[in-house]
Motif scaffolding. Structure first.
Motif, PDB file in Angstrom:
ATOM      1  N   THR A  29      30.737  38.975  39.957  1.00  0.00           N
ATOM      2  CA  THR A  29      30.885  39.017  38.509  1.00  0.00           C
ATOM      3  C   THR A  29      30.405  40.539  38.235  1.00  0.00           C
ATOM      4  N   LEU A  30      29.515  41.157  39.307  1.00  0.00           N
ATOM      5  CA  LEU A  30      29.277  42.456  38.924  1.00  0.00           C
ATOM      6  C   LEU A  30      30.125  43.638  39.184  1.00  0.00           C
ATOM      7  N   PHE A  31      30.936  43.069  40.221  1.00  0.00           N
ATOM      8  CA  PHE A  31      32.249  43.975  40.814  1.00  0.00           C
ATOM      9  C   PHE A  31      33.267  43.943  39.514  1.00  0.00           C
ATOM     10  N   ARG A  32      33.513  42.956  39.055  1.00  0.00           N
ATOM     11  CA  ARG A  32      34.524  42.976  37.909  1.00  0.00           C
ATOM     12  C   ARG A  32      33.754  43.541  36.771  1.00  0.00           C
ATOM     13  N   GLU A  33      32.742  43.526  36.556  1.00  0.00           N
ATOM     14  CA  GLU A  33      31.983  44.251  35.309  1.00  0.00           C
ATOM     15  C   GLU A  33      32.231  45.727  35.544  1.00  0.00           C
ATOM     16  N   THR A 189      47.972  50.285  42.815  1.00  0.00           N
ATOM     17  CA  THR A 189      49.259  49.692  42.364  1.00  0.00           C
ATOM     18  C   THR A 189      49.067  48.381  41.999  1.00  0.00           C
ATOM     19  N   ASP A 190      50.161  47.593  41.298  1.00  0.00           N
ATOM     20  CA  ASP A 190      50.461  46.164  41.316  1.00  0.00           C
ATOM     21  C   ASP A 190      48.992  45.624  40.800  1.00  0.00           C
ATOM     22  N   ASP A 191      49.302  44.275  40.675  1.00  0.00           N
ATOM     23  CA  ASP A 191      47.954  43.675  40.408  1.00  0.00           C
ATOM     24  C   ASP A 191      47.101  43.014  41.275  1.00  0.00           C
ATOM     25  N   ARG A 192      46.012  42.328  40.629  1.00  0.00           N
ATOM     26  CA  ARG A 192      45.031  41.749  41.614  1.00  0.00           C
ATOM     27  C   ARG A 192      45.759  40.501  42.534  1.00  0.00           C
ATOM     28  N   SER A 193      46.205  39.688  41.568  1.00  0.00           N
ATOM     29  CA  SER A 193      46.834  38.493  42.313  1.00  0.00           C
ATOM     30  C   SER A 193      47.812  38.876  43.342  1.00  0.00           C
ATOM     31  N   GLU A 194      48.617  39.928  43.128  1.00  0.00           N
ATOM     32  CA  GLU A 194      49.704  40.343  44.248  1.00  0.00           C
ATOM     33  C   GLU A 194      49.080  40.759  45.590  1.00  0.00           C
ATOM     34  N   TRP A 195      47.853  41.563  45.425  1.00  0.00           N
ATOM     35  CA  TRP A 195      47.092  42.133  46.420  1.00  0.00           C
ATOM     36  C   TRP A 195      46.604  40.957  47.149  1.00  0.00           C
ATOM     37  N   GLN A 196      45.907  40.123  46.558  1.00  0.00           N
ATOM     38  CA  GLN A 196      45.386  39.151  46.992  1.00  0.00           C
ATOM     39  C   GLN A 196      46.295  38.010  48.009  1.00  0.00           C
ATOM     40  N   ASP A 197      47.535  37.877  47.495  1.00  0.00           N
ATOM     41  CA  ASP A 197      48.364  37.110  48.115  1.00  0.00           C
ATOM     42  C   ASP A 197      48.913  37.996  49.480  1.00  0.00           C
ATOM     43  N   ARG A 198      49.061  39.319  49.135  1.00  0.00           N
ATOM     44  CA  ARG A 198      49.513  39.945  50.310  1.00  0.00           C
ATOM     45  C   ARG A 198      48.461  40.198  51.504  1.00  0.00           C
ATOM     46  N   ILE A 199      46.953  39.986  51.097  1.00  0.00           N
ATOM     47  CA  ILE A 199      45.967  40.287  51.935  1.00  0.00           C
ATOM     48  C   ILE A 199      45.901  38.768  52.724  1.00  0.00           C
ATOM     49  N   SER A 200      46.057  37.694  51.933  1.00  0.00           N
ATOM     50  CA  SER A 200      46.279  36.441  52.574  1.00  0.00           C
ATOM     51  C   SER A 200      47.273  36.242  53.689  1.00  0.00           C
ATOM     52  N   ALA A 201      48.484  36.816  53.012  1.00  0.00           N
ATOM     53  CA  ALA A 201      49.755  36.711  54.136  1.00  0.00           C
ATOM     54  C   ALA A 201      49.433  37.750  55.379  1.00  0.00           C
ATOM     55  N   GLY A 202      48.600  38.775  55.123  1.00  0.00           N
ATOM     56  CA  GLY A 202      48.320  39.713  56.415  1.00  0.00           C
ATOM     57  C   GLY A 202      47.635  38.888  57.135  1.00  0.00           C
ATOM     58  N   MET A 203      46.539  38.181  56.674  1.00  0.00           N
ATOM     59  CA  MET A 203      45.763  37.661  57.755  1.00  0.00           C
ATOM     60  C   MET A 203      46.329  36.281  58.471  1.00  0.00           C
ATOM     61  N   GLU A 239      30.735  32.696  64.058  1.00  0.00           N
ATOM     62  CA  GLU A 239      31.692  33.345  63.100  1.00  0.00           C
ATOM     63  C   GLU A 239      30.838  33.703  61.931  1.00  0.00           C
ATOM     64  N   VAL A 240      31.487  34.448  61.221  1.00  0.00           N
ATOM     65  CA  VAL A 240      30.924  34.854  59.635  1.00  0.00           C
ATOM     66  C   VAL A 240      32.105  34.581  58.741  1.00  0.00           C
ATOM     67  N   LEU A 241      31.797  34.078  57.490  1.00  0.00           N
ATOM     68  CA  LEU A 241      32.628  33.861  56.505  1.00  0.00           C
ATOM     69  C   LEU A 241      32.636  35.149  55.497  1.00  0.00           C
ATOM     70  N   VAL A 242      33.754  35.723  55.298  1.00  0.00           N
ATOM     71  CA  VAL A 242      33.877  37.015  54.627  1.00  0.00           C
ATOM     72  C   VAL A 242      34.767  36.580  53.256  1.00  0.00           C
ATOM     73  N   PHE A 243      34.043  36.944  52.311  1.00  0.00           N
ATOM     74  CA  PHE A 243      34.992  36.618  51.114  1.00  0.00           C
ATOM     75  C   PHE A 243      35.649  38.082  50.747  1.00  0.00           C
ATOM     76  N   HIS A 244      36.877  37.847  49.953  1.00  0.00           N
ATOM     77  CA  HIS A 244      37.572  39.197  49.860  1.00  0.00           C
ATOM     78  C   HIS A 244      38.026  39.230  48.353  1.00  0.00           C
ATOM     79  N   LEU A 245      37.477  40.604  47.687  1.00  0.00           N
ATOM     80  CA  LEU A 245      37.672  40.632  46.284  1.00  0.00           C
ATOM     81  C   LEU A 245      38.772  41.916  46.174  1.00  0.00           C
ATOM     82  N   VAL A 246      39.602  41.962  45.059  1.00  0.00           N
ATOM     83  CA  VAL A 246      40.252  42.838  44.893  1.00  0.00           C
ATOM     84  C   VAL A 246      40.099  43.763  43.763  1.00  0.00           C
ATOM     85  N   MET A 247      39.815  44.842  43.568  1.00  0.00           N
ATOM     86  CA  MET A 247      39.653  45.855  42.294  1.00  0.00           C
ATOM     87  C   MET A 247      40.665  46.617  42.104  1.00  0.00           C
ATOM     88  N   GLU A 248      40.862  46.625  40.719  1.00  0.00           N
ATOM     89  CA  GLU A 248      42.153  47.396  40.222  1.00  0.00           C
ATOM     90  C   GLU A 248      41.565  48.903  39.564  1.00  0.00           C
TER      91      GLU A 248
END
Length: 256
Positions: A29-33, A189-203, A239-248
């Motif tokens: 939430t702090l990142f988004r704000e 470039t592009d929007d948050r959801s597009e980059w989230q999908d690309r990062i997921s596909a890259g993984m 393992e370590v669980l890593v969450f992924h945020l996309v900032m515009e």
């Protein structure tokens, strides 16, 4: 049962499981704000005018040259500054806060913080981009790595490389000693959801296990990766669980 719940159930007490999710929710939430404030009219007047905001060299985007792109450490500094402002405003308006932010005053954060396991110091240190921790509430600590993404090739070349997500798997100087970490992509470039999908596909292409989890507090879907943890520690951790945020963010001229 989600992968996050299963992982924390094996590695943390029930109370700490709740604290982890609570902390992740507040950090996201702090990142988004902070993003909102940086991209506001006031933020756009202030930050790009500061020396050091832009990378020295211009970039080609969508086949066109001459784009100025923000510099990673400058952006991270701006995020810390605006997170501090947002936290201050929340504390001043504590009576109107939801229970999810009742203890926001205990969440501390800083940029460019040395790793706990390190082979160098000063100029030879390899600091983490962000450190979040709770004062007086156990030993929950989040280390977050940031990367600027200009185009698709930056996902494999930078974001998922040994200088990005791979830092959490460093056997000698792991990015974190804790169970959970974070990655944030600064996109222009592009929007948050597009980059989230690309990062997921890259993984998926890189055979990095990943999953999405809906935060209990607000239902926000977060992407997580199950990243190998190779540093020897007691008790053992694989393992370590890593969450992924996309900032515009915005380049000059805008490419959105």
């Amino acid at each position: 049962m989600s992968e996050l719940t299963t992982f924390l159930g094996k590695n943390a007490a029930v109370g700490k499981q709740l604290l982890w999710e609570h902390t992740i929710h507040q950090v996201a939430t702090l990142f988004r704000e902070a993003e909102r404030r940086i991209r506001s009219i006031e933020g756009q007047q202030r930050y790009p005018a500061l020396e050091g905001w832009w990378r020295r060299k211009s970039h080609r985007i969508n086949g066109t040259t001459g784009y100025q792109v923000p510099e990673e450490t400058a952006v991270s500094e701006a995020f810390i500054e605006e997170m501090e402002n947002a936290k201050r405003d929340m504390i001043l308006n504590a009576s109107s806060l939801s229970p999810d932010f009742a203890n926001i005053d205990l969440l501390e954060f800083a940029a460019e913080v040395p790793r706990r396991q390190k082979k160098g110091i000063g100029r030879k240190a390899k600091p983490t981009d962000f450190r979040f921790y709770r004062s007086g509430l156990g030993d929950v600590e989040l280390r977050v790595e940031a990367k600027v993404i200009v185009d698709n090739k930056d996902i494999a070349k930078n974001y998922l490389s040994s200088d990005g997500l791979g830092r959490f798997s460093d056997p000698d100087e792991p990015y974190t000693d804790d169970l959970i970490g974070g990655m944030v992509a600064y996109t222009v470039t592009d929007d948050r959801s597009e980059w989230q999908d690309r990062i997921s596909a890259g993984m998926v292409s890189a055979s990095i296990a990943n999953f999405t989890y809906a935060l209990t507090q607000n239902g926000q879907q977060l992407l997580f990766s199950q990243t190998p943890y190779t540093h020897a520690k007691v008790p053992p951790q694989t393992e370590v669980l890593v969450f992924h945020l996309v900032m515009e963010l915005d380049c000059n001229p805008s490419a959105r």
